[in-house]
Design an enzyme around this catalytic site. Structure first.
Site, PDB file in Angstrom:
ATOM      1  N   TYR A 201      34.884  39.337  40.753  1.00 43.23           N
ATOM      2  CA  TYR A 201      33.073  38.730  40.850  1.00 43.23           C
ATOM      3  C   TYR A 201      33.354  37.437  41.382  1.00 43.23           C
ATOM      4  CZ  TYR A 201      29.081  37.064  39.728  1.00 43.23           C
ATOM      5  OH  TYR A 201      28.080  36.293  39.565  1.00 43.23           O
ATOM      6  N   LYS A 205      32.562  36.321  45.474  1.00 44.05           N
ATOM      7  CA  LYS A 205      31.212  35.701  45.240  1.00 44.05           C
ATOM      8  C   LYS A 205      31.699  34.435  45.991  1.00 44.05           C
ATOM      9  CE  LYS A 205      27.902  35.609  43.895  1.00 44.05           C
ATOM     10  NZ  LYS A 205      26.660  36.401  43.730  1.00 44.05           N
TER      11      LYS A 205
END
Ligand SMILES: NC(=O)C1=CN([C@@H]2O[C@H](COP(=O)(O)OP(=O)(O)OC[C@H]3O[C@@H](n4cnc5c(N)ncnc54)[C@H](O)[C@@H]3O)[C@@H](O)[C@H]2O)C=CC1
Ligand SMILES: CC(C)CCC[C@@H](C)[C@H]1CC[C@H]2[C@@H]3[C@H](O)CC4=CC(=O)CC[C@]4(C)[C@H]3CC[C@]12C
Length: 411
Positions: A201, A205
């Site tokens: 994650y 990002k």
């Protein structure tokens, strides 16, 4: 990256085990066809400058819904609002009866042609769509596909169709906490910090944020430059926050008790969702006028919410809802939590062929919750006049009311 933030909390850290950006280019260029010829929007260059078309990707998510409602309430130049999401919410229907045209678009950011069709003719894109998964529910490849390739598709769609203004919802996670557990105490966009990511994650990002910042200044269809910026919220709370609701329900199941796992001294940054939405609306509104200043910049997104540990902060809402946090200190020793988190990760891996086992506690969530990470900065205020719209008292009251309602219903 723009002028500020060089070398600091830039999110340009290493993603351990992930390919470089250029190795994953998508087929968007080919799939766009003649879409780019349809419109050349610019916010100040036409007689229609007063009425703008906004696109919000992920507009039916936790944050996205607040951005959508905030735009309708606080953007007077709004002429059409396009809400793009893989799963459209039924609440959108009620918005369609208002004075602003609201267009619901069911689509997938990983499908370049769907993104391009939604972007064509929009003046501003607020890209909040993302796969928020730190529990191992989705595969690393899927997270990368949605968060990185999806963002690439949004950028290419802007370039091809002539959309000039792009606000990206990044995350504090692009900076840290890092895998070494270094504290980030009241840091700002220029604070030096070793950003090393292992988890899919934050990696995704960080890569997506970099794409957005590097796209600033690219020539879009029609010859004008693309203007981009990225907002990095800390942990968002407020109406619609599912993890908060889950903690509440778990506390109710345990007879009104929650058990402290993290020392009260570990500060975890939090921000109210209404203020995050407001910051997006302001940034989008000011991007044209302050393009030279804001283009290519990152902004941490926070407000007057108190600096507390993750659990103590949650108790600001769960306490008034009748729950109690047991223990002034963690009830379990830290080594045992580390062991349990590792055990959960092992079980997840072993059980994956049979069943999805994705508990809240894993090595990554433990590290995030157990590492001080808070921000303190006035960059957004200096660059585009951001001040929180909701006071801490307002944010708290609104969240408590929502937890009470959501905890007892099937919302
Ligand atoms: N929740 C948090 O504490 C924080 C979230 N963020 C970022 O804010 C953004 C919004 O997050 P949340 O609202 O919390 O998550 P969410 O899961 O509630 O919302 C994400 C939305 O994106 C949509 N979406 C997911 N994959 C899609 C796809 N392939 N195509 C189209 N739409 C898709 C989902 O359907 C959902 O409506 C994300 O980009 C996230 O990384 C950043 C910092 C903190
Ligand atoms: C007893 C356990 C150790 C408690 C686990 C709590 C965790 C589930 C959450 C603690 C911190 C949260 C993350 C943080 O607020 C920052 C985030 C930013 C994002 O962009 C996405 C969400 C998240 C990673 C958030 C997720 C839940 C926590 C890990």
């Amino acid at each position: 990256m723009g002028q500020e933030g060089e070398g600091g909390a830039s999110g340009r850290g290493r993603c351990v085990g992930w390919p470089a950006l250029d190795e994953r280019r998508g087929p968007l260029q080919a799939s766009l066809g003649t879409l780019g010829q349809r419109l050349q929007p610019g916010m100040a260059d036409s007689a229609q400058a007063q009425k703008l078309v906004y696109l919000v990707t992920g507009g039916c998510g936790f944050l996205g819904e607040h951005v959508v409602r905030m735009l309708l309430q606080r953007e007077p130049r709004l002429g059409e609002l396009r809400v793009f999401d893989r799963h459209l919410g039924p609440w959108l229907e009620e918005l369609k009866t208002g004075p602003v045209r609201v267009t619901a678009i069911q689509g997938d950011v990983t499908e370049a042609h769907e993104v391009a069709a939604a972007v064509a003719g929009a003046h501003v894109v607020i890209h909040t769509a993302g796969l928020v998964d730190v529990f191992g529910r989705a595969s690393p490849e899927t997270i990368h596909e949605v968060n990185v390739q999806g963002t690439r598709n949004v950028i290419e769609a802007c370039v091809q169709t002539g959309t000039r203004f792009l606000v990206y919802t990044s995350s504090m996670e692009v900076v840290g906490p890092n895998t070494k557990g270094h504290p980030f105490y009241r840091g700002n966009e220029d604070t030096l910090y070793e950003a090393v990511h292992r988890h899919p994650y934050p990696c995704s990002k960080a890569l997506a944020e970099r794409l957005v910042l590097e796209a600033n200044g690219r020539e879009v269809h029609g010859g004008l430059p693309l203007v981009t910026c990225a907002l990095r919220p800390t942990g968002i709370y407020g109406e619609g926050h599912q993890i908060m609701r889950d903690f509440y329900r778990q506390g109710l199941r345990l007879g009104g008790w929650l058990f402290r796992a993290i020392p009260a001294s570990v500060e975890h940054g939090r921000v109210y969702v209404g203020n995050v939405a407001w910051m997006h609306v302001l940034a989008a509104r000011e991007l044209e006028r302050r393009a030279a200043l804001m283009g290519g910049q990152v902004y941490f997104c926070y407000d007057g919410s108190p600096y507390k540990s993750y659990e103590d902060f949650n108790m600001e809402f769960l306490g008034p809802c009748g729950l109690q946090l047991v223990g002034a200190r963690p009830l379990l020793p830290y080594w045992l939590l580390v062991f349990l988190a590792a055990l959960n990760a092992l079980l997840q891996w072993l059980l994956r062929p049979l069943v999805l086992y994705a508990p809240l506690l894993n090595p990554y969530t433990l590290a995030v919750a157990n590492t001080t990470f808070t921000v303190s900065t006035d960059k957004a205020q200096r660059h585009f006049g951001y001040e929180p719209l909701f006071s801490w008292e307002d944010s708290r009251t609104r969240t408590i009311l929502w937890v009470q309602a959501a905890g007892s219903s099937a919302q």
